[in-house]
Each structure stands twice: as C-alpha cells, then as structure tokens.
Design a protein around this motif. Structure first.
Motif, short mmCIF file in Angstrom:
data_model
loop_
_atom_site.label_atom_id
_atom_site.label_comp_id
_atom_site.label_asym_id
_atom_site.label_seq_id
_atom_site.Cartn_x
_atom_site.Cartn_y
_atom_site.Cartn_z
N GLY A 274 46.50 46.11 34.53
CA GLY A 274 45.30 45.92 35.32
C GLY A 274 45.61 45.46 36.73
N HIS A 275 46.56 44.55 36.87
CA HIS A 275 46.98 44.10 38.20
C HIS A 275 47.48 45.29 39.03
CE1 HIS A 275 46.39 40.04 37.05
NE2 HIS A 275 47.61 39.75 36.60
N LEU A 276 48.28 46.14 38.41
CA LEU A 276 48.80 47.30 39.12
C LEU A 276 47.66 48.23 39.55
CD1 LEU A 276 51.16 49.09 40.11
CD2 LEU A 276 51.13 50.13 37.83
N LYS A 277 46.72 48.47 38.65
CA LYS A 277 45.59 49.35 38.99
C LYS A 277 44.79 48.75 40.15
CE LYS A 277 46.03 52.56 35.78
NZ LYS A 277 46.23 53.98 36.07
N LYS A 278 44.58 47.44 40.12
CA LYS A 278 43.86 46.78 41.22
C LYS A 278 44.63 46.93 42.53
CE LYS A 278 43.69 42.28 41.71
NZ LYS A 278 43.40 40.86 41.52
N ALA B 163 41.22 49.04 36.55
CA ALA B 163 41.63 47.63 36.48
C ALA B 163 40.63 46.85 35.63
CB ALA B 163 41.73 47.03 37.88
N ALA B 164 39.34 47.05 35.87
CA ALA B 164 38.32 46.34 35.10
C ALA B 164 38.40 46.67 33.62
CB ALA B 164 36.93 46.68 35.66
N ALA B 165 38.61 47.95 33.30
CA ALA B 165 38.72 48.35 31.90
C ALA B 165 39.92 47.70 31.22
CB ALA B 165 38.80 49.87 31.79
N LEU B 166 41.04 47.65 31.93
CA LEU B 166 42.24 47.02 31.37
C LEU B 166 42.06 45.52 31.23
CD1 LEU B 166 44.79 49.19 33.32
CD2 LEU B 166 44.64 49.04 30.82
N LEU C 270 38.48 38.70 35.85
CA LEU C 270 37.17 39.27 35.54
C LEU C 270 36.04 38.60 36.31
CD1 LEU C 270 37.75 39.92 31.76
CD2 LEU C 270 37.22 41.66 33.50
N GLN C 271 36.31 37.48 36.97
CA GLN C 271 35.30 36.82 37.80
C GLN C 271 35.28 37.39 39.22
OE1 GLN C 271 33.18 34.94 36.13
NE2 GLN C 271 34.55 35.38 34.43
N ASN C 272 36.29 38.16 39.57
CA ASN C 272 36.36 38.78 40.90
C ASN C 272 35.14 39.68 41.08
OD1 ASN C 272 36.90 40.74 42.94
ND2 ASN C 272 39.10 40.44 42.70
N PRO C 273 34.35 39.47 42.14
CA PRO C 273 33.14 40.29 42.33
C PRO C 273 33.42 41.80 42.39
CG PRO C 273 33.13 38.43 43.84
CD PRO C 273 34.47 38.42 43.15
N LEU C 274 34.57 42.19 42.93
CA LEU C 274 34.89 43.62 42.97
C LEU C 274 35.12 44.19 41.57
CD1 LEU C 274 37.28 43.63 46.05
CD2 LEU C 274 34.90 44.42 45.97
N ILE C 275 35.69 43.36 40.70
CA ILE C 275 35.90 43.78 39.32
C ILE C 275 34.57 43.72 38.56
CG2 ILE C 275 37.08 43.22 37.15
CD1 ILE C 275 38.92 44.48 39.29
N GLN C 276 33.80 42.64 38.78
CA GLN C 276 32.51 42.50 38.11
C GLN C 276 31.62 43.71 38.36
OE1 GLN C 276 30.31 39.56 36.95
NE2 GLN C 276 32.18 38.80 36.02
N HIS C 277 31.69 44.24 39.56
CA HIS C 277 30.87 45.40 39.93
C HIS C 277 31.20 46.62 39.07
CE1 HIS C 277 28.39 47.89 42.51
NE2 HIS C 277 29.40 48.74 42.64
N GLN C 278 32.39 46.66 38.52
CA GLN C 278 32.83 47.80 37.69
C GLN C 278 32.40 47.66 36.23
OE1 GLN C 278 34.33 50.37 39.29
NE2 GLN C 278 34.08 49.12 41.13
N LEU C 279 31.93 46.49 35.85
CA LEU C 279 31.62 46.22 34.44
C LEU C 279 30.21 46.65 34.09
CD1 LEU C 279 33.17 42.64 34.14
CD2 LEU C 279 34.24 44.83 33.56
N SER C 280 30.03 46.99 32.85
CA SER C 280 28.69 47.31 32.36
C SER C 280 27.91 46.01 32.15
CB SER C 280 28.78 48.07 31.03
OG SER C 280 29.27 47.21 30.01
N GLU C 281 26.63 46.15 31.98
CA GLU C 281 25.79 44.97 31.73
C GLU C 281 26.22 44.26 30.45
OE1 GLU C 281 23.41 41.97 32.41
OE2 GLU C 281 23.68 43.59 33.83
N SER C 282 26.54 45.01 29.42
CA SER C 282 26.97 44.38 28.16
C SER C 282 28.31 43.66 28.33
CB SER C 282 27.04 45.41 27.02
OG SER C 282 28.03 46.37 27.27
N SER D 217 42.18 43.45 27.72
CA SER D 217 43.05 42.29 27.55
C SER D 217 42.24 41.07 27.10
CB SER D 217 43.77 41.98 28.86
OG SER D 217 44.56 40.82 28.75
N ALA D 218 41.10 40.85 27.74
CA ALA D 218 40.27 39.69 27.41
C ALA D 218 39.72 39.76 25.99
CB ALA D 218 39.11 39.58 28.41
N GLU D 219 39.41 40.97 25.53
CA GLU D 219 38.90 41.11 24.17
C GLU D 219 39.96 40.76 23.13
OE1 GLU D 219 37.43 45.11 24.27
OE2 GLU D 219 35.58 44.51 25.31
#
Length: 165
Positions: free
Chosen positions: A109-113, A121-124, A141-153, A128-130
């Motif tokens: 994920g770091h590499l993708k970012k 990156a967000a998917a990875l 996952l608190q990074n706003p740029l990453i948060q923007h990539q996440l689904s509502e769920s 990992s978090a799961e």
C-alpha cells in the motif's frame, strides 16, 4: 565480494546449509551458492546499497522462488532504489505466495501511494487492517486522500474501530 564470501564459508565450515543426519547442518557439505547470494544481499541491504542488494536477492530467488520473505526484501530494496515498477512486481510475487500477510499488504500500500495510485493503496490498507488493525495501517487509513477512496461501508468499519477519547 561474493567470491570472498564463498571462500570464507568454504574454508571456515560456517554457514553450511546442506542438511546432514537428523536435520543437522553437515560441516563437510559445500556451501549452497544461493545461500551465499542471500547473505550478500542482506549485507548490501544493511549497507543501504539497494541496487546491489536487489541483484543478490534476484540471484537467490532464481534458486529459491518460493521464499516469501526474500520477495518482500527484494520489493523493499527496489522501492528504496526508486525502481517502483520492479518493486511493485516483487511485492506482487510475495502476495501470490501469501495473499493475507498484513505487513506485506501495508508495505505494498505504501508503494502504491508513493506511485500515486491512491485507490489501490486504499484497498491494500483496508485489506491489511481487516487482517491486523495495527496503528500504522490505521494511521494510513486516516489520511484524507486515502479516506476519499473508501466506500461508505469501509469508512463506517473504520469509524467503529477508532479509539474513543
């Protein structure tokens, strides 16, 4: 340097990797050349000689292609050497071997970012978090740029795991 390692190990009896009786190392067995490449790769990595480390790790992996940990180390070395496409390939091979390794998913994920691929990156990071919601991945996952990539769920899942003040 590799020749010096081979000479040292052959002469000293140290570092033999051929198994003897009951799984013990056989002091009379010749040094496994792949193991010498691994040692050389680790030494180059420790000296931050990333390109040389990657070269030795690749040589080792030709003989030991299922060594998950060294695929990860190869990915790290290539990333540090700014060979990001090659690093992505090495991490991908490591993921083929162990798709559910939380630390690998975090590093990939770091590499993708770093490459600007925030969706991957967000998917990875989520994967990992799961598996293991440690502080490093939760911070990413608190990074706003990453948060923007996440689904509502996914955002709700994260919200439920945030520490309460």
């Amino acid at each position: 340097m590799l020749d010096k390692l081979l000479t040292f190990f052959k002469g000293s009896g140290a570092g033999r990797v051929a198994p003897g009786a009951a799984g013990q190392a056989d002091a009379n067995a010749p040094l496994d050349p792949a193991h010498a490449e691994l040692i050389a790769g680790d030494e180059r990595r420790n000296g931050r000689a990333w390109s040389a480390a990657a070269r030795h790790y690749r040589a080792y992996l030709k003989d030991q292609p299922e060594d998950f940990a060294i695929w990860v180390q190869l990915g790290h070395a290539l990333k540090e050497d700014h060979r990001l496409t090659d690093a992505d390939d090495a991490y991908g091979e490591a993921r083929r071997l162990r798709p559910a390794n939380a630390d690998l998913l975090l590093n990939h994920g770091h590499l993708k970012k770093l490459r600007g691929n925030l969706a991957d990156a967000a998917a990875l990071y989520m994967a990992s978090a799961e598996i293991q919601p440690g502080s490093d991945v939760m911070l990413e996952l608190q990074n706003p740029l990453i948060q923007h990539q996440l689904s509502e769920s996914q955002r709700r899942w994260l919200q439920a795991r945030r520490p309460r003040p």
